[in-house]
Design a protein around this motif. Sequence first.
Motif, PDB file in Angstrom:
ATOM      1  N   MET A   1      -6.310   8.076   6.438  1.00 13.03           N
ATOM      2  CA  MET A   1      -6.801   7.945   5.068  1.00 13.03           C
ATOM      3  C   MET A   1      -7.574   6.644   4.920  1.00 13.03           C
ATOM      4  O   MET A   1      -7.122   5.589   5.342  1.00 13.03           O
ATOM      5  N   ALA A   2      -8.745   6.706   4.314  1.00 12.88           N
ATOM      6  CA  ALA A   2      -9.570   5.519   4.152  1.00 12.88           C
ATOM      7  C   ALA A   2      -8.885   4.509   3.231  1.00 12.88           C
ATOM      8  O   ALA A   2      -8.223   4.865   2.259  1.00 12.88           O
ATOM      9  N   GLU A   3      -9.029   3.233   3.565  1.00  7.64           N
ATOM     10  CA  GLU A   3      -8.433   2.172   2.760  1.00  7.64           C
ATOM     11  C   GLU A   3      -9.141   2.094   1.422  1.00  7.64           C
ATOM     12  O   GLU A   3     -10.367   2.140   1.330  1.00  7.64           O
ATOM     13  N   LEU A   4      -8.372   1.961   0.343  1.00  7.55           N
ATOM     14  CA  LEU A   4      -8.920   1.880  -1.002  1.00  7.55           C
ATOM     15  C   LEU A   4      -8.895   0.431  -1.485  1.00  7.55           C
ATOM     16  O   LEU A   4      -8.102  -0.382  -1.030  1.00  7.55           O
ATOM     17  N   ASP A   5      -9.783   0.105  -2.423  1.00 11.64           N
ATOM     18  CA  ASP A   5      -9.799  -1.237  -2.984  1.00 11.64           C
ATOM     19  C   ASP A   5      -8.505  -1.496  -3.742  1.00 11.64           C
ATOM     20  O   ASP A   5      -7.888  -0.601  -4.312  1.00 11.64           O
ATOM     21  N   ALA A   6      -8.096  -2.767  -3.772  1.00  9.58           N
ATOM     22  CA  ALA A   6      -6.864  -3.131  -4.455  1.00  9.58           C
ATOM     23  C   ALA A   6      -7.009  -3.048  -5.965  1.00  9.58           C
ATOM     24  O   ALA A   6      -6.019  -2.916  -6.684  1.00  9.58           O
ATOM     25  N   PHE A   7      -8.247  -3.140  -6.467  1.00 10.40           N
ATOM     26  CA  PHE A   7      -8.477  -3.074  -7.911  1.00 10.40           C
ATOM     27  C   PHE A   7      -9.562  -2.051  -8.197  1.00 10.40           C
ATOM     28  O   PHE A   7     -10.627  -2.079  -7.582  1.00 10.40           O
ATOM     29  N   HIS A   8      -9.273  -1.155  -9.127  1.00  8.05           N
ATOM     30  CA  HIS A   8     -10.238  -0.149  -9.550  1.00  8.05           C
ATOM     31  C   HIS A   8     -10.849  -0.577 -10.879  1.00  8.05           C
ATOM     32  O   HIS A   8     -10.116  -0.814 -11.849  1.00  8.05           O
ATOM     33  N   GLU A   9     -12.159  -0.672 -10.934  1.00  9.16           N
ATOM     34  CA  GLU A   9     -12.838  -1.093 -12.166  1.00  9.16           C
ATOM     35  C   GLU A   9     -12.969   0.078 -13.135  1.00  9.16           C
ATOM     36  O   GLU A   9     -14.062   0.518 -13.502  1.00  9.16           O
ATOM     37  N   VAL A  10     -11.822   0.594 -13.542  1.00  6.00           N
ATOM     38  CA  VAL A  10     -11.778   1.688 -14.506  1.00  6.00           C
ATOM     39  C   VAL A  10     -10.860   1.290 -15.649  1.00  6.00           C
ATOM     40  O   VAL A  10      -9.947   0.468 -15.483  1.00  6.00           O
ATOM     41  N   LEU A  11     -11.081   1.883 -16.819  1.00  9.48           N
ATOM     42  CA  LEU A  11     -10.346   1.518 -18.028  1.00  9.48           C
ATOM     43  C   LEU A  11      -9.221   2.513 -18.298  1.00  9.48           C
ATOM     44  O   LEU A  11      -9.430   3.730 -18.267  1.00  9.48           O
ATOM     45  N   PHE A  12      -8.026   1.982 -18.536  1.00 17.01           N
ATOM     46  CA  PHE A  12      -6.901   2.799 -18.953  1.00 17.01           C
ATOM     47  C   PHE A  12      -7.279   3.552 -20.220  1.00 17.01           C
ATOM     48  O   PHE A  12      -8.029   3.033 -21.058  1.00 17.01           O
ATOM     49  N   ALA A  72      -4.204   8.720  -9.851  1.00 10.34           N
ATOM     50  CA  ALA A  72      -5.452   8.200  -9.281  1.00 10.34           C
ATOM     51  C   ALA A  72      -5.314   6.756  -8.834  1.00 10.34           C
ATOM     52  O   ALA A  72      -5.995   6.319  -7.899  1.00 10.34           O
ATOM     53  N   ARG A  73      -4.418   5.998  -9.447  1.00  5.14           N
ATOM     54  CA  ARG A  73      -4.168   4.614  -9.055  1.00  5.14           C
ATOM     55  C   ARG A  73      -3.084   4.522  -7.983  1.00  5.14           C
ATOM     56  O   ARG A  73      -2.726   3.429  -7.575  1.00  5.14           O
ATOM     57  N   ARG A  74      -2.547   5.667  -7.577  1.00  2.76           N
ATOM     58  CA  ARG A  74      -1.440   5.689  -6.600  1.00  2.76           C
ATOM     59  C   ARG A  74      -0.260   4.871  -7.114  1.00  2.76           C
ATOM     60  O   ARG A  74       0.330   4.043  -6.423  1.00  2.76           O
ATOM     61  N   GLY A  75       0.074   5.083  -8.380  1.00  4.91           N
ATOM     62  CA  GLY A  75       1.178   4.337  -8.995  1.00  4.91           C
ATOM     63  C   GLY A  75       0.826   2.876  -9.154  1.00  4.91           C
ATOM     64  O   GLY A  75      -0.215   2.535  -9.728  1.00  4.91           O
ATOM     65  N   SER A  76       1.645   2.000  -8.614  1.00  2.00           N
ATOM     66  CA  SER A  76       1.438   0.548  -8.767  1.00  2.00           C
ATOM     67  C   SER A  76       0.531  -0.044  -7.700  1.00  2.00           C
ATOM     68  O   SER A  76       0.339  -1.260  -7.658  1.00  2.00           O
ATOM     69  N   LEU A  77      -0.060   0.806  -6.853  1.00  5.00           N
ATOM     70  CA  LEU A  77      -0.828   0.293  -5.710  1.00  5.00           C
ATOM     71  C   LEU A  77      -2.132  -0.390  -6.120  1.00  5.00           C
ATOM     72  O   LEU A  77      -2.507  -1.411  -5.551  1.00  5.00           O
ATOM     73  N   HIS A  78      -2.813   0.164  -7.115  1.00  6.93           N
ATOM     74  CA  HIS A  78      -4.128  -0.357  -7.484  1.00  6.93           C
ATOM     75  C   HIS A  78      -4.149  -0.832  -8.938  1.00  6.93           C
ATOM     76  O   HIS A  78      -3.610  -0.162  -9.822  1.00  6.93           O
ATOM     77  N   GLY A  79      -4.781  -1.976  -9.159  1.00  8.24           N
ATOM     78  CA  GLY A  79      -4.939  -2.498 -10.505  1.00  8.24           C
ATOM     79  C   GLY A  79      -6.051  -1.787 -11.245  1.00  8.24           C
ATOM     80  O   GLY A  79      -6.852  -1.047 -10.661  1.00  8.24           O
ATOM     81  N   PHE A  80      -6.146  -2.052 -12.550  1.00  7.18           N
ATOM     82  CA  PHE A  80      -7.171  -1.421 -13.396  1.00  7.18           C
ATOM     83  C   PHE A  80      -7.332  -2.221 -14.677  1.00  7.18           C
ATOM     84  O   PHE A  80      -6.563  -3.161 -14.943  1.00  7.18           O
ATOM     85  N   ARG A  81      -8.308  -1.856 -15.460  1.00  5.98           N
ATOM     86  CA  ARG A  81      -8.578  -2.537 -16.727  1.00  5.98           C
ATOM     87  C   ARG A  81      -7.740  -1.940 -17.861  1.00  5.98           C
ATOM     88  O   ARG A  81      -7.563  -0.725 -17.938  1.00  5.98           O
ATOM     89  N   PHE A  82      -7.266  -2.837 -18.728  1.00  3.72           N
ATOM     90  CA  PHE A  82      -6.511  -2.419 -19.904  1.00  3.72           C
ATOM     91  C   PHE A  82      -7.067  -3.134 -21.117  1.00  3.72           C
ATOM     92  O   PHE A  82      -7.250  -4.347 -21.101  1.00  3.72           O
ATOM     93  N   VAL A 185      -7.935  -6.729 -19.771  1.00  2.00           N
ATOM     94  CA  VAL A 185      -6.911  -7.420 -18.993  1.00  2.00           C
ATOM     95  C   VAL A 185      -6.705  -6.665 -17.678  1.00  2.00           C
ATOM     96  O   VAL A 185      -6.543  -5.443 -17.694  1.00  2.00           O
ATOM     97  N   PRO A 186      -6.736  -7.353 -16.532  1.00  2.00           N
ATOM     98  CA  PRO A 186      -6.447  -6.676 -15.265  1.00  2.00           C
ATOM     99  C   PRO A 186      -4.940  -6.440 -15.140  1.00  2.00           C
ATOM    100  O   PRO A 186      -4.154  -7.391 -15.187  1.00  2.00           O
ATOM    101  N   VAL A 187      -4.537  -5.198 -15.005  1.00  2.00           N
ATOM    102  CA  VAL A 187      -3.112  -4.864 -14.940  1.00  2.00           C
ATOM    103  C   VAL A 187      -2.863  -3.843 -13.823  1.00  2.00           C
ATOM    104  O   VAL A 187      -3.797  -3.340 -13.204  1.00  2.00           O
ATOM    105  N   ARG A 188      -1.605  -3.542 -13.609  1.00  2.00           N
ATOM    106  CA  ARG A 188      -1.177  -2.438 -12.739  1.00  2.00           C
ATOM    107  C   ARG A 188       0.052  -1.807 -13.375  1.00  2.00           C
ATOM    108  O   ARG A 188       0.671  -2.390 -14.286  1.00  2.00           O
ATOM    109  N   PHE A 189       0.404  -0.630 -12.931  1.00  2.00           N
ATOM    110  CA  PHE A 189       1.647  -0.017 -13.385  1.00  2.00           C
ATOM    111  C   PHE A 189       2.826  -0.829 -12.842  1.00  2.00           C
ATOM    112  O   PHE A 189       2.854  -1.199 -11.667  1.00  2.00           O
TER     113      PHE A 189
END
Length: 216
Positions: A1-12, A72-82, A185-189
């Motif tokens: 599986m290809a490595e994914l970025d640690a932060f996704h620039e998407v909005l909750f 899509a964030r794989r739970g707490s694996l990837h951060g996102f915008r809130f 705010v950059p957050v994660r689950f």
Amino acid sequence: MAELDAFHEVLFPSAVSFGATGGPVRRNEIVTLTSGRERRNARFADSRRSYDAGTGLRSLEDVYAVLAFFEARRGSLHGFRFRDPFDRKSCAPEQTPSALDQAIGTGDATTAAYQLVKRYGSGPDAYARAIRKPVEGTVSVAVDGVEAAAGADFAVDVTTGIVTFAPGSIPPVGLEITAGYEFDVPVRFDSEALSVSLAAFKAGQIPAVPLIEVLS
């Protein structure tokens, strides 16, 4: 599986975030001496925000949107915008951001890059919070009170919150640089699982959707 970025620039999902609860958290260590006096030490240099987005769920569509976002964030694996419902502008919530809102630096005729910041309080006790996720298209900048032209005079990296002046527009010595903006705010689950019950939801029990700020 290809490595994914640690932060996704998407909005909750915005419809859910505006019903969320939460805010800044400080971690202080307080020791009471035998004399009754206290010794206090700040364990965190910066505040860290936490939220419960479960209070923003209003429909089954909201539940599904959060479930899909969680997967899509794989739970707490990837951060996102809130989008913080209480604190998301360089100014007061009911006001419109202005290029004069927040001081971000003083020109020295050499430095071209400045970090967006937001200050809470005034004087020597004010807390300067780095703003690393400005909303695209909302950032305005002024030098000595004169608004600069976005694109021609400066550019802003919406993934870091760094404002960079063009070579011919670097602020001269002693001139104050200010900025206005909206931000996320950059957050994660803050959980490895989401527990949803259809029966409980219809009965008015809202599942918890904990989020925690990602500091960098």
